[in-house]
Scaffold this motif. Structure first.
Motif, PDB file in Angstrom:
ATOM      1  N   THR A 467      -6.157   3.843   0.173  1.00  0.00           N
ATOM      2  CA  THR A 467      -6.701   2.601   0.746  1.00  0.00           C
ATOM      3  C   THR A 467      -7.240   2.791   2.153  1.00  0.00           C
ATOM      4  O   THR A 467      -7.788   1.843   2.726  1.00  0.00           O
ATOM      5  CB  THR A 467      -5.636   1.490   0.778  1.00  0.00           C
ATOM      6  OG1 THR A 467      -4.668   1.752   1.805  1.00  0.00           O
ATOM      7  CG2 THR A 467      -4.937   1.361  -0.561  1.00  0.00           C
ATOM      8  N   ARG A 469      -5.866   2.887   4.976  1.00  0.00           N
ATOM      9  CA  ARG A 469      -5.280   2.098   6.056  1.00  0.00           C
ATOM     10  C   ARG A 469      -4.618   2.977   7.112  1.00  0.00           C
ATOM     11  O   ARG A 469      -4.159   4.095   6.822  1.00  0.00           O
ATOM     12  CB  ARG A 469      -4.244   1.120   5.506  1.00  0.00           C
ATOM     13  CG  ARG A 469      -2.942   1.788   5.040  1.00  0.00           C
ATOM     14  CD  ARG A 469      -1.874   0.757   4.808  1.00  0.00           C
ATOM     15  NE  ARG A 469      -0.618   1.363   4.373  1.00  0.00           N
ATOM     16  CZ  ARG A 469       0.526   0.705   4.316  1.00  0.00           C
ATOM     17  NH1 ARG A 469       0.570  -0.567   4.640  1.00  0.00           N
ATOM     18  NH2 ARG A 469       1.626   1.318   3.913  1.00  0.00           N
ATOM     19  N   PRO A 476      -6.604  -1.733   5.361  1.00  0.00           N
ATOM     20  CA  PRO A 476      -7.150  -1.004   4.217  1.00  0.00           C
ATOM     21  C   PRO A 476      -8.548  -1.494   3.897  1.00  0.00           C
ATOM     22  O   PRO A 476      -8.876  -2.647   4.141  1.00  0.00           O
ATOM     23  CB  PRO A 476      -6.163  -1.330   3.080  1.00  0.00           C
ATOM     24  CG  PRO A 476      -5.417  -2.528   3.522  1.00  0.00           C
ATOM     25  CD  PRO A 476      -5.416  -2.521   5.002  1.00  0.00           C
ATOM     26  N   ARG A 503      -0.054   6.207   7.962  1.00  0.00           N
ATOM     27  CA  ARG A 503      -0.695   5.865   6.685  1.00  0.00           C
ATOM     28  C   ARG A 503       0.302   5.295   5.669  1.00  0.00           C
ATOM     29  O   ARG A 503       0.160   4.171   5.217  1.00  0.00           O
ATOM     30  CB  ARG A 503      -1.385   7.101   6.090  1.00  0.00           C
ATOM     31  CG  ARG A 503      -2.599   7.572   6.871  1.00  0.00           C
ATOM     32  CD  ARG A 503      -3.363   8.615   6.073  1.00  0.00           C
ATOM     33  NE  ARG A 503      -4.513   9.180   6.780  1.00  0.00           N
ATOM     34  CZ  ARG A 503      -5.724   8.634   6.812  1.00  0.00           C
ATOM     35  NH1 ARG A 503      -5.940   7.501   6.192  1.00  0.00           N
ATOM     36  NH2 ARG A 503      -6.715   9.228   7.468  1.00  0.00           N
ATOM     37  N   ASP A 505       0.409   5.740   2.512  1.00  0.00           N
ATOM     38  CA  ASP A 505      -0.627   5.221   1.628  1.00  0.00           C
ATOM     39  C   ASP A 505      -0.732   6.155   0.417  1.00  0.00           C
ATOM     40  O   ASP A 505      -1.111   7.318   0.584  1.00  0.00           O
ATOM     41  CB  ASP A 505      -1.944   5.190   2.419  1.00  0.00           C
ATOM     42  CG  ASP A 505      -3.121   4.622   1.677  1.00  0.00           C
ATOM     43  OD1 ASP A 505      -2.908   3.993   0.634  1.00  0.00           O
ATOM     44  OD2 ASP A 505      -4.260   4.811   2.150  1.00  0.00           O
TER      45      ASP A 505
END
Length: 572
Positions: A467, A469, A476, A503, A505
């Motif tokens: 994403t 982010r 994101p 992150r 993520d």
């Protein structure tokens, strides 16, 4: 939305309403804050009330707030109570009813006004308060002000917390000790640190704790709790010391989360029990032995729930049914680290230094995945450079015995969805991670198509930091995650759980969405220096929070089997 529901709960408590009514709003707030579906869609389809704990009445209020931007019930309640009382109730040591009392008796309408009233000695003259109350409130105000500062990344807090925990464990007289709170649950961000220890006498433990070199000053010290502020990151740490017979229930209580505890207390009441940090008691006051947290859950006829899962997102129902995963991925399962850079691109250490650091952590392989040519800002490799690196990888593998470097790349997924190297190069690599590093501003449809197009390339093995982010600094990019994970499952693309603290993520709820679809994962370190290899632990924690099992994570396999598994996934 979520905060208004929580405020309604507080307003109802202030008015002395039925506690089950106020609790319903807290439960609704927790449910909505954890939604993976769009709230507007749930309302349009009249499905919000189907979520556990949300009835028609609350669903109607959420719809009113969504459609008008206002909620009449909230405004009515707020008008009935003194101004500023919502701020007052945020102060530790000051419950809803007492906050209302002080607001009405003294006219305090802010934390600053409350502090002034305490220092002037006016609070002690209000019925139910005294000099000790004033001192406790001043300490609570200090804690409140600390709590309003930004939360810190898990990876920033963990090292100093572990140093302090080691110090506490080594203090004479300490029987057991552990971190608690959101840190123990491995939440993405941490407000402060809770340490829980057991000892016959807390005094000596507190003395040693206060003398720790990390401590800047002592905020407060009582019979069972000591609070300090650290030099490092201006962080607050609370240490609680209890008799060892209460260690397990105290550790459980101060680990949280609040939503998890509320559910457990209800289950306990149904069985004639009361759970608190001071133990588990029957209705007649009999205290039951609880040697560890597993025993506490057994008393409630359920499986043990690991700390990372205690968020009231279905773990209680699963544990009651005996269906909670008991093989969550753990650090000990990990054979190799995925996603590492060296001085060949934007890393700080040589290939050999990275290899030896990975070996020191007990790992068996490390994927070398430099940036590709389009990533000029990160020293991305041209195809000729990549081939020259393969020669050095061979030399390091001959030198460092017991660890294998795998030849890979973190290839940019271009705006069109194409990969940044030709297929003739990609097919020669053992590990291909595809990541998005630029053009984050594309809309949801464009970004989703970009990733789905990339998945059509048969040489892409892993989707990196899906994403994009960066916690607390970059949202994101817009993405239809369901569509991405559906196609990852269809095409056999593995998805990364990136352990870089900024992150983390995939995030927790997306990990769970992935495994429910049969998508395989890798836990990665995204290492740009040798010390970053330890990020792998944060990736493991995030995967656990998403209920990922050992079998869901491919780098639990030995190197050769890992490489084969990546190819088998793509072959279908």
């Amino acid at each position: 939305m979520v905060q208004i529901l929580r405020d309604i709960s507080l307003f109802l408590q202030m008015k002395g309403e039925n506690p089950f009514r106020s609790r319903a709003y807290d439960i609704a707030a927790d449910r909505i804050s954890g939604l993976s579906e769009d709230l507007g869609t749930l309302l349009r389809e009249d499905r919000l009330k189907e979520l556990p704990g949300i009835g028609q009445a609350i669903s109607d209020k959420v719809a009113e707030l969504m459609s008008t931007g206002r909620l009449s019930a909230y405004e009515t309640l707020r008008a009935e109570l003194p101004a500023g009382v919502l701020e007052l109730v945020r102060v530790p040591e000051l419950g809803p009813k007492k906050a209302v009392l002080l607001a009405r008796e003294l006219g305090v309408d802010s934390v600053d006004a409350l502090e002034k009233a305490c220092r002037e000695g006016r609070v002690r003259h209000v019925a139910g308060f005294g000099e000790k109350s004033e001192a406790n409130l001043l300490a609570g105000i200090e804690l409140y002000r600390r709590s309003t500062t930004p939360r810190r990344l898990l990876g920033d807090v963990m090292p100093v917390a572990e140093r302090l925990l080691t110090s506490v464990k080594n203090t004479p007289g300490v029987v057991r000790a552990s971190v608690g709170g959101s840190l123990r649950r491995r939440a993405e961000t941490v407000g402060d640190v809770d340490l829980i220890a057991s000892a016959a006498e807390p005094g000596a433990v507190f003395d040693a704790f206060c003398r720790a070199p990390e401590v800047a000053h002592v905020i407060g010290r009582g019979e069972s709790k000591c609070s300090v502020r650290l030099h490092d990151k201006d962080l607050q740490v609370d240490l609680r010391v209890l008799p060892d017979e209460d260690f397990a229930t105290a550790l459980h209580h101060f680990t949280g989360s609040r939503a998890h505890h509320l559910r457990l207390r209800g289950l306990a009441q149904d069985r004639g029990l009361k759970i608190s940090e001071w133990g588990v008691h029957r209705a007649d006051g009999t205290k039951l032995p609880v040697p560890d947290e597993a025993a506490l859950y057994r008393l409630l006829d359920m499986q043990y729930i690991p700390p990372e899962l205690r968020e009231d997102t279905g773990e209680i129902e699963a544990a009651l049914a005996g269906k909670l995963p008991e093989d969550l991925v753990a650090w000990e399962d990990i054979q190799g680290a995925v996603h590492a850079h060296s001085t060949w691109s934007d890393g700080r250490n040589s290939l050999e230094e990275m290899a030896r650091a990975a070996q020191a952590l007990g790992l068996k392989f490390l994927t070398v995945t430099e940036h590709s040519e389009a990533a000029i800002y990160a020293g991305g490799l041209k195809e000729d450079d990549l081939r020259r690196q393969w020669d050095e990888i061979d030399r390091v593998n001959d030198t460092v015995k017991g660890l294998r470097l795998l030849k890979g790349i973190e290839v940019d997924i271009l705006e069109s969805g194409a990969l940044d190297y030709s297929d003739s190069v990609l097919e020669q690599l053992e590990v291909v991670i595809g990541s998005i590093h630029v053009r984050h501003g594309m809309d949801e449809d464009q970004m989703t198509r970009r990733l789905l197009q990339a998945f059509d390339n048969p040489h892409l093995h892993i989707l990196g930091h899906p994403t994009g982010r960066l916690i607390q600094s970059r949202d994101p990019y817009p993405l239809r995650m369901e569509a991405v994970l559906d196609k990852a499952a269809e095409r056999g693309v593995v998805v990364e759980v990136n352990g870089k603290p900024e992150r983390l993520d995939l995030k927790t709820e997306h990990v769970r969405m992935a495994t429910q679809r049969g998508v395989k994962l890798v836990v990665s370190c995204d290492a740009h220096r040798a010390s970053d290899l330890e990020n792998l632990a944060f990736a493991v924690a995030t995967a656990r929070r998403g209920w990922a099992r050992r079998s869901d994570v491919l780098n639990t396999l030995p190197a050769e089997r890992f490489i084969s598994a990546l190819r088998e996934q793509r072959a279908g």
